[in-house]
Design an enzyme around this catalytic site. Structure first.
Site, PDB file in Angstrom:
ATOM      1  N   ARG A   1       0.840  -1.204   0.000  1.00 53.52           N
ATOM      2  CA  ARG A   1       0.000   0.000   0.000  1.00 53.52           C
ATOM      3  C   ARG A   1       0.871   1.248   0.000  1.00 53.52           C
ATOM      4  O   ARG A   1       2.080   1.193   0.276  1.00 53.52           O
ATOM      5  CB  ARG A   1      -0.910  -0.002   1.235  1.00 53.52           C
ATOM      6  CG  ARG A   1      -2.043  -1.010   1.144  1.00 53.52           C
ATOM      7  CD  ARG A   1      -2.843  -1.065   2.420  1.00 53.52           C
ATOM      8  NE  ARG A   1      -4.058  -1.887   2.253  1.00 53.52           N
ATOM      9  CZ  ARG A   1      -4.853  -2.237   3.240  1.00 53.52           C
ATOM     10  NH1 ARG A   1      -4.591  -1.847   4.498  1.00 53.52           N
ATOM     11  NH2 ARG A   1      -5.927  -2.969   2.995  1.00 53.52           N
ATOM     12  N   HIS A   2       0.224   2.381  -0.296  1.00 51.32           N
ATOM     13  CA  HIS A   2       0.930   3.658  -0.283  1.00 51.32           C
ATOM     14  C   HIS A   2       1.560   3.886   1.091  1.00 51.32           C
ATOM     15  O   HIS A   2       0.889   3.712   2.118  1.00 51.32           O
ATOM     16  CB  HIS A   2      -0.050   4.787  -0.617  1.00 51.32           C
ATOM     17  CG  HIS A   2       0.607   6.115  -0.761  1.00 51.32           C
ATOM     18  ND1 HIS A   2       0.542   7.084   0.203  1.00 51.32           N
ATOM     19  CD2 HIS A   2       1.367   6.627  -1.765  1.00 51.32           C
ATOM     20  CE1 HIS A   2       1.210   8.146  -0.196  1.00 51.32           C
ATOM     21  NE2 HIS A   2       1.718   7.896  -1.394  1.00 51.32           N
ATOM     22  N   THR A   3       2.830   4.250   1.104  1.00 47.93           N
ATOM     23  CA  THR A   3       3.545   4.396   2.368  1.00 47.93           C
ATOM     24  C   THR A   3       2.889   5.419   3.279  1.00 47.93           C
ATOM     25  O   THR A   3       2.889   5.277   4.502  1.00 47.93           O
ATOM     26  CB  THR A   3       5.011   4.786   2.103  1.00 47.93           C
ATOM     27  OG1 THR A   3       5.586   3.842   1.189  1.00 47.93           O
ATOM     28  CG2 THR A   3       5.813   4.778   3.391  1.00 47.93           C
TER      29      THR A   3
ATOM     30  N   LEU B   1      -0.302   6.038   3.213  1.00 49.56           N
ATOM     31  CA  LEU B   1      -1.707   5.623   3.355  1.00 49.56           C
ATOM     32  C   LEU B   1      -2.687   6.709   2.894  1.00 49.56           C
ATOM     33  O   LEU B   1      -3.777   6.862   3.449  1.00 49.56           O
ATOM     34  CB  LEU B   1      -2.005   5.221   4.806  1.00 49.56           C
ATOM     35  CG  LEU B   1      -1.204   4.020   5.332  1.00 49.56           C
ATOM     36  CD1 LEU B   1      -1.519   3.773   6.806  1.00 49.56           C
ATOM     37  CD2 LEU B   1      -1.491   2.770   4.502  1.00 49.56           C
ATOM     38  N   SER B   2      -2.300   7.451   1.853  1.00 56.15           N
ATOM     39  CA  SER B   2      -3.137   8.563   1.397  1.00 56.15           C
ATOM     40  C   SER B   2      -3.711   8.346   0.007  1.00 56.15           C
ATOM     41  O   SER B   2      -4.317   9.250  -0.566  1.00 56.15           O
ATOM     42  CB  SER B   2      -2.337   9.873   1.419  1.00 56.15           C
ATOM     43  OG  SER B   2      -1.201   9.784   0.586  1.00 56.15           O
TER      44      SER B   2
END
Length: 397
Positions: free
Chosen positions: A226-228, A230-231
């Protein structure tokens, strides 16, 4: 054609990955790079060739001339300083302090040639409390936060697969050398430049840093694929029938493209998934739903479908697939060659294009240890064959 670094002479004392990549980029830009190795060869050359471990030497040392020089001898140091007098750049990535112990520190080099660009790469820099820590790609990844932010929250941290610290440092070192050469064209003065691996890596933490500051300084969890920060969501690697595909939606339009391509109107209508913020608040549900939809497809089939529908994505490919990538070969970025030491291998050229494919420097494979020693000493220092043999007998070469 004329290349950007044509006429620039670089003395390359570097080893392993980060320094040799910086000088490889200079060589691919037209510089004459003279790789100076100790009599036994640099560390990367000495890795086991039978397992392929020595092949990276070929990758990073193409288009360079090579000679041996024992810098632990008085004669060896004297020869290097004679070469420095006629050089533009000297690059090394020894541990801090090694050049001074060899009596080849900055002041000595600058006295030999005030116009010299002296470039050094190291793990943590020439100053600071970490200066003397051993620095390899793995240790710098650990120290710089890369390992802690890589992997899954419920599993141990893992290193990044590629040697990111080494190559990021090499790219930055190339940039510093280029900037110093540009400055010298205007001022006539040489300059010393240095690059720390840790400092080159830090900006890559940008997404994780955003989450760190946004949470008021809380520890940032590992996020897997996932996007590091989380955005963004979807932003993950999803299963297919024969592998995986990476899908990212940067905005709500991308989300609409994705659900349309997958013929999933129920996701478009789900109030939990209406905006980027909504989807980020329900990541588990989004990823589960997308995974159910991608699983029946083949990864190439799904990639082609999503690309037609303008969804940012890519199949997760193996090294074998990348080595044989038709796009990179069509551009000349990768080439099959018959290497005199390593046989038939794929080699890379520079990512920097100065005039398209036709402007690439003709590729010259890496040379055997000391292959150009006699020629360099004869051409540059006017030594004759008898003098070279005497130096060989004294183990200076």
């Amino acid at each position: 054609m004329s290349y950007p670094f044509a006429g620039v002479t670089v003395l390359d004392l570097t080893q392993i990955y980060n320094g040799p990549y910086a000088t490889f980029l200079l060589a691919q830009g037209g510089a004459e790079v003279i790789k100076i190795e100790p009599p036994g060869g640099e560390h990367l050359r000495k890795r086991s060739g039978s397992s392929g471990a020595a092949m990276p030497f070929a990758m990073l040392n193409a288009n360079k001339r090579t000679m041996t020089l024992n810098l632990k001898t008085t004669e060896g140091r004297a020869l290097l300083l004679q070469l420095v007098e006629k050089a533009d750049v000297l690059v090394e990535n020894f541990a801090p302090g090694v050049m001074d112990r060899l009596d080849l520190g900055e002041d000595v080099l600058r006295k030999a040639n005030p116009r010299l660009i002296y470039a050094s790469g190291s793990g943590y820099g020439k100053t600071g409390p970490y200066r003397d820590f051993p620095a390899m790609d793995l240790t710098v990844q650990a120290m710089a936060g890369v390992i802690d932010t890589t992997g899954y929250q419920d599993a141990p941290p893992v290193k990044a697969g590629p040697a990111v610290a080494d190559f990021l440092a090499g790219i930055h070192l190339f940039g510093a050398i280029s900037a110093a050469l540009f400055e010298r064209e205007r001022t006539g003065r040489g300059r010393s430049v240095e690059v720390s691996m840790m400092e080159a890596v830090y900006p890559t933490l940008a997404s994780g840093l955003g989450l760190y500051y946004g949470s008021g300084g809380q520890e940032v969890p590992r996020t897997g694929n996932r996007h590091t920060g989380l955005s963004l969501c979807p932003y993950n690697v999803y299963p297919t029938r024969d592998g995986y595909i990476a899908i990212i939606t940067n905005n709500d339009q991308h989300w609409r493209y994705l659900v349309d391509a997958l013929d999933a109107p129920q996701l478009a209508e789900d109030p939990r998934f209406g905006t980027v913020q909504d989807r980020c608040a329900h990541m588990d549900a989004v990823d589960a739903a997308i995974g159910d939809l991608t699983r029946p497809y083949g990864k190439t089939e799904l990639f082609e479908l999503l690309i037609r529908n303008r969804v940012p994505c890519a199949p997760v490919r193996t090294l074998a697939e990348v080595v044989n990538d038709p796009h990179l070969h069509a551009r000349g970025s990768l080439q099959w060659i018959e290497h005199p030491e390593y046989g038939r291998i794929v080699v890379n050229t520079s990512p920097l294009r100065f005039a398209g494919e036709d402007g690439m420097v003709p590729y010259k494979p890496s040379s055997a240890l000391g292959a150009d020693t006699e020629a360099i000493l004869t051409e540059r220092l006017s030594l004759d064959a008898a003098q070279v043999e005497r130096l060989r007998a004294q183990q200076v070469l």
